[in-house]
Design a protein around this motif. Structure first.
Motif, mmCIF file in Angstrom:
data_model
loop_
_atom_site.group_PDB
_atom_site.id
_atom_site.type_symbol
_atom_site.label_atom_id
_atom_site.label_comp_id
_atom_site.label_asym_id
_atom_site.label_seq_id
_atom_site.Cartn_x
_atom_site.Cartn_y
_atom_site.Cartn_z
ATOM 1 N N GLY A 41 -6.656 33.144 19.091
ATOM 2 C CA GLY A 41 -7.311 33.973 18.088
ATOM 3 C C GLY A 41 -8.816 33.795 18.127
ATOM 4 O O GLY A 41 -9.416 33.599 19.180
ATOM 5 N N THR A 42 -9.419 33.838 16.958
ATOM 6 C CA THR A 42 -10.868 33.756 16.844
ATOM 7 C C THR A 42 -11.299 32.302 16.838
ATOM 8 O O THR A 42 -10.846 31.514 16.021
ATOM 9 C CB THR A 42 -11.328 34.439 15.545
ATOM 10 N N VAL A 43 -12.207 31.946 17.755
ATOM 11 C CA VAL A 43 -12.638 30.561 17.933
ATOM 12 C C VAL A 43 -14.161 30.494 17.874
ATOM 13 O O VAL A 43 -14.844 31.346 18.435
ATOM 14 C CB VAL A 43 -12.133 30.004 19.285
ATOM 15 N N TYR A 44 -14.648 29.490 17.169
ATOM 16 C CA TYR A 44 -16.082 29.211 17.135
ATOM 17 C C TYR A 44 -16.295 27.830 17.744
ATOM 18 O O TYR A 44 -15.649 26.865 17.349
ATOM 19 C CB TYR A 44 -16.607 29.238 15.695
ATOM 20 N N LEU A 45 -17.194 27.748 18.712
ATOM 21 C CA LEU A 45 -17.488 26.476 19.364
ATOM 22 C C LEU A 45 -18.738 25.867 18.743
ATOM 23 O O LEU A 45 -19.822 26.433 18.840
ATOM 24 C CB LEU A 45 -17.687 26.681 20.871
ATOM 25 N N GLU A 46 -18.555 24.728 18.085
ATOM 26 C CA GLU A 46 -19.654 24.003 17.422
ATOM 27 C C GLU A 46 -20.241 22.994 18.392
ATOM 28 O O GLU A 46 -19.520 22.220 19.004
ATOM 29 C CB GLU A 46 -19.127 23.298 16.179
ATOM 30 N N ARG A 47 -21.541 23.018 18.523
ATOM 31 C CA ARG A 47 -22.210 22.082 19.423
ATOM 32 C C ARG A 47 -23.144 21.124 18.685
ATOM 33 O O ARG A 47 -23.729 20.250 19.300
ATOM 34 C CB ARG A 47 -22.982 22.851 20.494
ATOM 35 N N ASP A 48 -23.264 21.270 17.380
ATOM 36 C CA ASP A 48 -24.110 20.392 16.573
ATOM 37 C C ASP A 48 -23.301 19.159 16.167
ATOM 38 O O ASP A 48 -22.305 19.270 15.453
ATOM 39 C CB ASP A 48 -24.593 21.137 15.330
ATOM 40 N N THR A 90 -16.486 33.968 18.442
ATOM 41 C CA THR A 90 -17.285 34.576 17.393
ATOM 42 C C THR A 90 -18.572 33.790 17.188
ATOM 43 O O THR A 90 -18.632 32.598 17.466
ATOM 44 C CB THR A 90 -16.492 34.656 16.077
ATOM 45 N N GLU A 91 -19.585 34.475 16.703
ATOM 46 C CA GLU A 91 -20.864 33.835 16.416
ATOM 47 C C GLU A 91 -20.920 33.324 14.981
ATOM 48 O O GLU A 91 -21.801 32.545 14.633
ATOM 49 C CB GLU A 91 -22.008 34.823 16.661
ATOM 50 N N ALA A 92 -20.002 33.759 14.143
ATOM 51 C CA ALA A 92 -19.975 33.356 12.731
ATOM 52 C C ALA A 92 -18.894 32.303 12.532
ATOM 53 O O ALA A 92 -17.714 32.560 12.775
ATOM 54 C CB ALA A 92 -19.713 34.555 11.838
ATOM 55 N N ARG A 93 -19.299 31.160 12.077
ATOM 56 C CA ARG A 93 -18.371 30.047 11.868
ATOM 57 C C ARG A 93 -17.336 30.354 10.784
ATOM 58 O O ARG A 93 -16.187 29.947 10.868
ATOM 59 C CB ARG A 93 -19.205 28.823 11.489
ATOM 60 N N ASP A 94 -17.748 31.100 9.784
ATOM 61 C CA ASP A 94 -16.864 31.373 8.649
ATOM 62 C C ASP A 94 -15.733 32.339 8.972
ATOM 63 O O ASP A 94 -14.733 32.372 8.272
ATOM 64 C CB ASP A 94 -17.671 31.918 7.483
ATOM 65 N N PHE A 95 -15.876 33.133 10.016
ATOM 66 C CA PHE A 95 -14.852 34.117 10.354
ATOM 67 C C PHE A 95 -13.894 33.631 11.433
ATOM 68 O O PHE A 95 -13.046 34.380 11.897
ATOM 69 C CB PHE A 95 -15.505 35.432 10.797
ATOM 70 N N ALA A 96 -14.018 32.400 11.856
ATOM 71 C CA ALA A 96 -13.188 31.873 12.935
ATOM 72 C C ALA A 96 -11.877 31.303 12.399
ATOM 73 O O ALA A 96 -11.833 30.725 11.316
ATOM 74 C CB ALA A 96 -13.947 30.786 13.684
#
Length: 127
Positions: A41-48, A90-96
């Protein structure tokens, strides 16, 4: 009628019951190990690294296809990301659906991924 009201009020307060222990609110952590074959599904990759604790899991981007746990195909439409290995970034963390922290150390990751350009190759490795 007044006596019934007073008795029901006394029973509701129940001064003889022991109070339940108060437990502070703690966010639930994932129980057990993470199953990478269930992530799609929708995935956001966090690098911080400061936001690592708010992520679902830790992933390592494997340069070799042979050692990766999951082969990932980047979908253009999130409606088609409906099976293991099919991710819509996705570029939006909240929609992932899943927020994954990308680690540069393999030993700290829960699982590893390798990106493929062929949709039919996407999915989990047979273990």
């Amino acid at each position: 009628m007044l006596a019934e009201f007073l008795v029901s009020g006394l029973l509701a307060l129940n001064p003889f019951a022991t109070p339940a222990p108060r437990v502070p609110f703690v966010t639930a952590a994932p129980v057990g190990s993470i199953e990478p074959c269930r992530i799609y599904g929708t995935v956001y990759l966090e690098r911080d690294p400061r936001r690592r604790s708010a992520c679902f899991g830790v992933v390592y981007e494997e340069p070799d296809e042979a050692f990766a746990d999951v082969l990932v195909f980047a979908e253009d439409n999130k409606l088609f990301a409906d099976k293991a290995g099919l991710w819509y970034f996705t570029e939006a963390r909240d929609f992932a659906d899943y927020v994954l922290f990308v680690s540069n150390k393999r030993e700290l990751a829960d699982f590893s991924v390798h990106y493929t350009k062929v949709r039919s190759f996407a999915g989990c490795r047979k273990q």
